[in-house]
Design a protein around this motif. Structure first.
Motif, PDB file in Angstrom:
ATOM      1  N   ASP A 123       0.865  -1.182   0.000  1.00 43.76           N
ATOM      2  CA  ASP A 123       0.000   0.000   0.000  1.00 43.76           C
ATOM      3  C   ASP A 123       0.903   1.235   0.000  1.00 43.76           C
ATOM      4  N   LYS A 124       1.020   1.856  -1.185  1.00 44.21           N
ATOM      5  CA  LYS A 124       1.973   2.963  -1.331  1.00 44.21           C
ATOM      6  C   LYS A 124       1.697   4.097  -0.361  1.00 44.21           C
ATOM      7  N   PHE A 125       0.408   4.330  -0.114  1.00 45.12           N
ATOM      8  CA  PHE A 125       0.050   5.439   0.777  1.00 45.12           C
ATOM      9  C   PHE A 125       0.558   5.137   2.194  1.00 45.12           C
ATOM     10  N   LEU A 170      -2.105  11.529  -9.202  1.00 39.00           N
ATOM     11  CA  LEU A 170      -3.073  10.599  -8.631  1.00 39.00           C
ATOM     12  C   LEU A 170      -2.484   9.200  -8.801  1.00 39.00           C
ATOM     13  N   LYS A 171      -2.446   8.453  -7.691  1.00 36.96           N
ATOM     14  CA  LYS A 171      -1.777   7.143  -7.773  1.00 36.96           C
ATOM     15  C   LYS A 171      -2.645   6.031  -7.190  1.00 36.96           C
ATOM     16  N   ALA A 172      -2.524   4.871  -7.793  1.00 36.76           N
ATOM     17  CA  ALA A 172      -3.152   3.677  -7.223  1.00 36.76           C
ATOM     18  C   ALA A 172      -2.353   3.287  -5.985  1.00 36.76           C
ATOM     19  N   ASP A 178       5.724   0.121 -12.978  1.00 38.76           N
ATOM     20  CA  ASP A 178       6.004   0.700 -14.290  1.00 38.76           C
ATOM     21  C   ASP A 178       4.983   1.771 -14.675  1.00 38.76           C
ATOM     22  N   GLY A 179       4.595   2.574 -13.692  1.00 39.81           N
ATOM     23  CA  GLY A 179       3.741   3.726 -13.966  1.00 39.81           C
ATOM     24  C   GLY A 179       2.290   3.389 -14.233  1.00 39.81           C
ATOM     25  N   ARG A 180       1.924   2.123 -14.129  1.00 39.27           N
ATOM     26  CA  ARG A 180       0.557   1.735 -14.496  1.00 39.27           C
ATOM     27  C   ARG A 180      -0.495   2.369 -13.592  1.00 39.27           C
ATOM     28  N   GLY A 181      -0.096   2.723 -12.375  1.00 37.85           N
ATOM     29  CA  GLY A 181      -1.099   3.257 -11.451  1.00 37.85           C
ATOM     30  C   GLY A 181      -1.082   4.768 -11.353  1.00 37.85           C
ATOM     31  N   ASN A 182      -0.346   5.449 -12.233  1.00 39.58           N
ATOM     32  CA  ASN A 182      -0.217   6.912 -12.102  1.00 39.58           C
ATOM     33  C   ASN A 182      -1.085   7.656 -13.110  1.00 39.58           C
ATOM     34  N   TYR A 183      -1.581   8.817 -12.678  1.00 42.21           N
ATOM     35  CA  TYR A 183      -2.366   9.677 -13.564  1.00 42.21           C
ATOM     36  C   TYR A 183      -2.066  11.123 -13.180  1.00 42.21           C
ATOM     37  N   ALA A 205      -3.415  10.774  -3.491  1.00 42.17           N
ATOM     38  CA  ALA A 205      -2.872  11.840  -4.349  1.00 42.17           C
ATOM     39  C   ALA A 205      -1.589  12.385  -3.736  1.00 42.17           C
ATOM     40  N   GLU A 206      -0.661  12.732  -4.631  1.00 43.43           N
ATOM     41  CA  GLU A 206       0.620  13.272  -4.174  1.00 43.43           C
ATOM     42  C   GLU A 206       0.854  14.642  -4.780  1.00 43.43           C
ATOM     43  N   LYS A 207       1.449  15.497  -4.001  1.00 38.71           N
ATOM     44  CA  LYS A 207       1.827  16.804  -4.526  1.00 38.71           C
ATOM     45  C   LYS A 207       2.857  16.587  -5.635  1.00 38.71           C
ATOM     46  N   TRP A 208       2.719  17.355  -6.695  1.00 39.50           N
ATOM     47  CA  TRP A 208       3.651  17.256  -7.819  1.00 39.50           C
ATOM     48  C   TRP A 208       5.042  17.667  -7.352  1.00 39.50           C
ATOM     49  N   VAL A 209       6.036  16.862  -7.698  1.00 41.82           N
ATOM     50  CA  VAL A 209       7.414  17.190  -7.308  1.00 41.82           C
ATOM     51  C   VAL A 209       8.169  17.691  -8.542  1.00 41.82           C
ATOM     52  N   PRO A 210       8.554  18.969  -8.542  1.00 43.43           N
ATOM     53  CA  PRO A 210       9.266  19.490  -9.722  1.00 43.43           C
ATOM     54  C   PRO A 210      10.752  19.134  -9.636  1.00 43.43           C
ATOM     55  N   MET A 213      15.998  15.816 -11.038  1.00 41.42           N
ATOM     56  CA  MET A 213      16.520  14.496 -11.407  1.00 41.42           C
ATOM     57  C   MET A 213      15.916  13.457 -10.475  1.00 41.42           C
ATOM     58  N   GLU A 214      15.842  12.215 -10.965  1.00 38.59           N
ATOM     59  CA  GLU A 214      15.455  11.121 -10.069  1.00 38.59           C
ATOM     60  C   GLU A 214      16.689  10.275  -9.773  1.00 38.59           C
ATOM     61  N   LEU A 215      16.802   9.865  -8.529  1.00 40.50           N
ATOM     62  CA  LEU A 215      17.939   9.053  -8.100  1.00 40.50           C
ATOM     63  C   LEU A 215      17.399   7.753  -7.514  1.00 40.50           C
ATOM     64  N   GLU A 244       6.825   8.847 -19.193  1.00 39.87           N
ATOM     65  CA  GLU A 244       5.486   8.303 -18.965  1.00 39.87           C
ATOM     66  C   GLU A 244       5.495   7.373 -17.755  1.00 39.87           C
ATOM     67  N   SER A 245       6.214   7.793 -16.713  1.00 38.73           N
ATOM     68  CA  SER A 245       6.296   7.053 -15.444  1.00 38.73           C
ATOM     69  C   SER A 245       7.034   5.722 -15.534  1.00 38.73           C
ATOM     70  N   ILE A 246       7.641   5.417 -16.684  1.00 34.45           N
ATOM     71  CA  ILE A 246       8.388   4.153 -16.812  1.00 34.45           C
ATOM     72  C   ILE A 246       9.877   4.463 -16.892  1.00 34.45           C
ATOM     73  N   VAL A 296      11.926  11.112  -0.732  1.00 37.22           N
ATOM     74  CA  VAL A 296      11.841   9.694  -1.105  1.00 37.22           C
ATOM     75  C   VAL A 296      10.539   9.452  -1.862  1.00 37.22           C
ATOM     76  N   ASN A 297      10.638   8.763  -2.994  1.00 37.11           N
ATOM     77  CA  ASN A 297       9.452   8.448  -3.779  1.00 37.11           C
ATOM     78  C   ASN A 297       8.851   7.113  -3.361  1.00 37.11           C
ATOM     79  N   GLU A 298       9.638   6.045  -3.411  1.00 38.89           N
ATOM     80  CA  GLU A 298       9.086   4.759  -2.971  1.00 38.89           C
ATOM     81  C   GLU A 298      10.186   3.736  -2.759  1.00 38.89           C
ATOM     82  N   ILE A 299       9.797   2.628  -2.108  1.00 37.03           N
ATOM     83  CA  ILE A 299      10.728   1.518  -1.846  1.00 37.03           C
ATOM     84  C   ILE A 299      10.299   0.333  -2.705  1.00 37.03           C
TER      85      ILE A 299
HETATM   86  P1  ADP Z   1       5.779   2.954 -10.046  1.00 39.04           P
HETATM   87  O1  ADP Z   1       5.464   2.115  -8.854  1.00 39.04           O
HETATM   88  O2  ADP Z   1       4.942   2.626 -11.205  1.00 39.04           O
HETATM   89  O3  ADP Z   1       7.265   3.001 -10.304  1.00 39.04           O
HETATM   90  P2  ADP Z   1       6.073   5.656  -8.991  1.00 39.04           P
HETATM   91  O4  ADP Z   1       5.261   6.149  -7.876  1.00 39.04           O
HETATM   92  O5  ADP Z   1       7.499   5.339  -8.693  1.00 39.04           O
HETATM   93  O6  ADP Z   1       5.325   4.424  -9.659  1.00 39.04           O
HETATM   94  O7  ADP Z   1       6.016   6.699 -10.161  1.00 39.04           O
HETATM   95  C1  ADP Z   1       6.650   6.473 -11.406  1.00 39.04           C
HETATM   96  C2  ADP Z   1       7.296   7.763 -11.899  1.00 39.04           C
HETATM   97  O8  ADP Z   1       6.311   8.799 -12.001  1.00 39.04           O
HETATM   98  C3  ADP Z   1       8.349   8.323 -10.989  1.00 39.04           C
HETATM   99  O9  ADP Z   1       9.577   7.657 -11.135  1.00 39.04           O
HETATM  100  C4  ADP Z   1       8.361   9.769 -11.468  1.00 39.04           C
HETATM  101  O10 ADP Z   1       9.017   9.892 -12.695  1.00 39.04           O
HETATM  102  C5  ADP Z   1       6.891  10.058 -11.682  1.00 39.04           C
HETATM  103  N1  ADP Z   1       6.282  10.573 -10.422  1.00 39.04           N
HETATM  104  C6  ADP Z   1       5.780   9.828  -9.421  1.00 39.04           C
HETATM  105  N2  ADP Z   1       5.306  10.600  -8.424  1.00 39.04           N
HETATM  106  C7  ADP Z   1       5.514  11.868  -8.804  1.00 39.04           C
HETATM  107  C8  ADP Z   1       5.238  13.134  -8.199  1.00 39.04           C
HETATM  108  N3  ADP Z   1       4.639  13.227  -7.027  1.00 39.04           N
HETATM  109  N4  ADP Z   1       5.605  14.246  -8.869  1.00 39.04           N
HETATM  110  C9  ADP Z   1       6.205  14.153 -10.090  1.00 39.04           C
HETATM  111  N5  ADP Z   1       6.473  13.002 -10.711  1.00 39.04           N
HETATM  112  C10 ADP Z   1       6.145  11.862 -10.087  1.00 39.04           C
END
Ligand code: ADP
Ligand code: MG
Length: 650
Positions: A123-125, A170-172, A178-183, A205-210, A213-215, A244-246, A296-299
């Motif tokens: 559960d990502k949330f 907006l996320k599942a 691979d981005g399947r749950g993102n909108y 829902a997550e605040k947009w992160v500008p 770079m992603e690490l 496209e989130s992939i 941190v985005n996710e584990i």
């Molecule tokens: P997945 O589980 O499909 O990898 P993520 O939550 O990691 O889903 O999202 C995939 C990609 O979408 C991220 O690597 C990033 O490029 C983009 N992304 C995710 N969340 C955000 C956010 N809050 N703001 C901006 N871009 C995001």
């Protein structure tokens, strides 16, 4: 006593399971996989006890546990409750004694990472709430109330939009990868479309992160017998590029990021993994902001796409080897803070399925044709059917001398080609998939709704234009040549031009060369002797006057040789024709008409077509075109009469 090499049961047989098997094989570690028949991991490992079925099916998981000493996962979307039960209460094993009676006992199988970690991460949330509670910086997030129907959801999303601003993500909460749950909800006007498309899913829902770079950093987590964390060690962090989130590419080290930031990212990743439970490798995905803040985005509780580079870059302890050693609780000196890369730079380019089943093949052709002093190319195909945007392989490029910028320059063609395959896929409007919700997979209306990082530029040039510029030229010039075209003198080149154009039109990879039978006999014989070994299938040789080149080449090679008599200054080319055609018995040399390089090329393509159906198909089409052209002329002659026809020819 525990076996020297325990048997590992793996839930999931995708590419990560496959690469785990590839690491386990040479180490003599038996691996049993639970997934569908013929899954990528099973293709790479012929263990007789694989389990066929779903990694969400409790009975199948129990079956796997009965055959395994340890269990691990290559995907987090598994039935974690059953894993919990297996690791604490055990799984019932029934044995038949010698006297025929049966006895049953409960076998406890250690599961790593801990089922508790899997549940949290599923559960990502909740995963991120956990991180925030442990002081890890994350983006602001809000649960989205579903279950109130579309209208309720629209209202909910509007409320979230007011809190987070637009765009927001907006996320599942479950089942996504691979981005399947993102909108991306770009503006308030998008809310209804978002609700319509995502309504079946459990959302947040997550605040947009500008981010700039992603690490990502892979972390190995080790525990002692009691389950206390004894060490967490991080691999070098990598830059990941998503479209496209992939994830499409990774760079090690990240471009334009100083050591300090890299160390900071590694430390945050370690801090994150110290808060979860169980042994093994984990990925921590992060956002690096303009002011160098890291969120941190996710584990991912398993080997990860961002750690593929370790196979070649940290071969002494790749993420897959580390997973095996860590899950078994084996101490290995390599599982130390010294996960030092053996290369100076590494890039990974994902091979994603394109518009058609074969769209990605130019990438493989490019890899097959490249050999560089300071860049090694390693292709990994996963044995998966190609579908649009599906990860079906990757290419790792490493250098022991170049820095990451130098490697990036060397790897330009790989990136351009992967970009073009993606652009062609987007232009074709192919759809990406959504996670499974309520028992079915949802296909979105449009891929443009899926996240595109603000830092990524759109393809500006029309795809077709770029494609022919890169694929066309590149594949013909760089792909391993099938035809060698040689000539006695550069003056023959004019005659050869028509034939070379035919080879270009048919996209036949070829090489050109000048070798004179009389002036450079050694060069000529070396060329002819090596040709078959280099993968050449047909040789075309053009010569004029005492035209010995084609015949001499034929005497040095088992390949078919086609001679083109070139009209020289005297005797109208009769001398060349007879020199080539009148070969002694036993050394054949096909001979086409004087100056007729067109026929030489067409004959070469027919020879290729005998074993390569693509050329045979193209030849058939060429013949149909020719037939149509003659039919068309005959029709015109009948319509116009000879006078009108001649008039048109003026
Ligand atoms: P997945 O589980 O499909 O990898 P993520 O939550 O990691 O889903 O999202 C995939 C990609 O979408 C991220 O690597 C990033 O490029 C983009 N992304 C995710 N969340 C955000 C956010 N809050 N703001 C901006 N871009 C995001
Ligand atoms: Mg991710």
């Amino acid at each position: 006593m525990a076996p020297f090499r325990p048997t590992l049961g793996v839930l999931g047989g995708g590419q990560l399971g496959r690469m785990l098997c590839e690491a386990a094989g040479p180490l003599g570690i038996p691996v049993i996989v639970l997934d569908a028949e013929g899954s990528p991991a099973k293709q790479a490992n012929g263990h007789p006890s694989h389990v066929t079925g779903s990694f969400k099916d409790p009975e199948k998981i129990r079956d796997l546990a009965r055959k395994s000493d340890y269990l691990t996962v290559e995907i987090e979307h598994v039935d974690a409750d059953v894993l919990e039960e297996i690791s604490t209460e055990g799984v019932e094993v029934v044995e038949t004694r010698e006297d025929g009676t049966q006895a049953s006992w409960m076998k406890k199988v250690p599961v790593h990472p801990a089922p508790r970690t899997l549940k949290l991460i599923q559960d990502k949330f909740l995963q991120k709430e956990h991180l925030r509670d442990h002081g890890v910086p994350i983006s602001e997030q809000h649960a989205v109330e579903s279950g109130e129907g579309q209208e309720g959801m629209v209202k909910g999303l509007r409320r979230v939009g007011e809190k987070l601003g637009f765009p927001f993500m907006l996320k599942a909460r479950n089942g996504s990868y691979d981005g399947r749950g993102n909108y991306v909800v770009k503006t308030a006007e998008d809310v209804e479309a978002a609700a319509k498309e995502m309504k079946e899913l459990n959302l947040y829902a997550e605040k947009w992160v500008p981010f700039k770079m992603e690490l990502s950093a892979m972390v190995i987590r080790l525990e002692d017998e009691r389950g206390d964390n004894v060490s967490t060690v991080a691999y070098p962090c990598v830059e990941t590029v998503h479209e496209e989130s992939i994830c499409v590419r990774t760079y090690m080290p990240p471009r334009d990021v100083g050591n300090q930031i890299q160390e900071k990212a590694k430390n945050i990743a370690k801090q994150v993994i110290e808060t979860v439970w169980g042994r093994g490798v984990f990925a921590v995905e992060m956002f690096l902001l303009e002011d160098d803040t890291i969120l941190v985005n996710e584990i991912a509780p398993r080997p990860h796409n961002s750690g593929h580079y370790t196979i070649e870059a940290v071969p002494q302890m790749s993420q897959y080897k580390a997973q095996l050693y860590a899950v078994f609780g084996l101490t290995h000196p390599g599982l130390s803070p010294n996960l030092i890369p053996r290369v100076s730079s590494a890039m990974m380019v994902n091979i994603l399925g394109g518009k058609d089943a074969e769209s990605h093949l130019p990438l493989l052709t490019l890899a097959d044709a490249s050999f560089e002093e300071n860049m090694d190319v390693h292709v990994h195909m996963y044995g998966k059917e190609s579908k649009p945007s599906r990860k079906i392989g990757h290419i790792t490029l490493v250098s022991t001398s170049l820095d990451i910028e130098g490697l990036e320059r060397k790897a330009t063609e790989y990136v351009e080609m992967a970009d073009l395959i993606a652009a062609e896929r987007r232009d074709s409007g192919s759809k990406s998939m959504r996670p499974i919700a309520a028992g079915r997979t949802i296909t979105p209306k449009s891929t443009t709704l899926i996240a595109r990082s603000t830092t990524q530029k759109k393809q500006e040039k029309p795809v077709e234009e770029k494609k022919s510029a890169i694929f066309g030229q590149h594949i013909q010039k760089k792909a391993a040549p099938l035809v060698a075209v040689t000539m006695g003198s550069d003056s023959d080149l004019k005659v050869l031009a028509a034939g070379l154009k035919i080879l270009d039109d048919f996209k036949v990879p070829y090489e050109e060369n000048i070798t004179s039978a009389h002036r450079t006999p050694d060069r000529m014989s070396n060329f002819a002797r090596d040709a078959a070994g280099r993968g050449i299938k047909v040789i075309i040789a053009a010569a004029g006057g005492a035209a010995h080149l084609p015949g001499m080449v034929a005497s040095h090679t088992p390949l078919p040789v086609i001679g083109i008599p070139v009209k020289a200054t005297h005797l109208d080319g009769q001398d060349s024709l007879l020199s080539i055609v009148q070969m002694p018995r036993g050394v054949p040399c096909a001979t086409v008409g004087i100056n007729n390089s067109t026929n030489a090329a067409l004959l070469a393509i027919r020879i290729l077509g005998a074993s390569m159906p693509e050329f045979s198909r193209k030849m058939h089409n060429y013949q149909l075109d020719m037939e149509n052209a003659v039919e068309e002329k005959a029709g015109r002659l009948q319509r116009l009469g000879y006078k009108g026809y001649l008039e048109g020819m003026k």
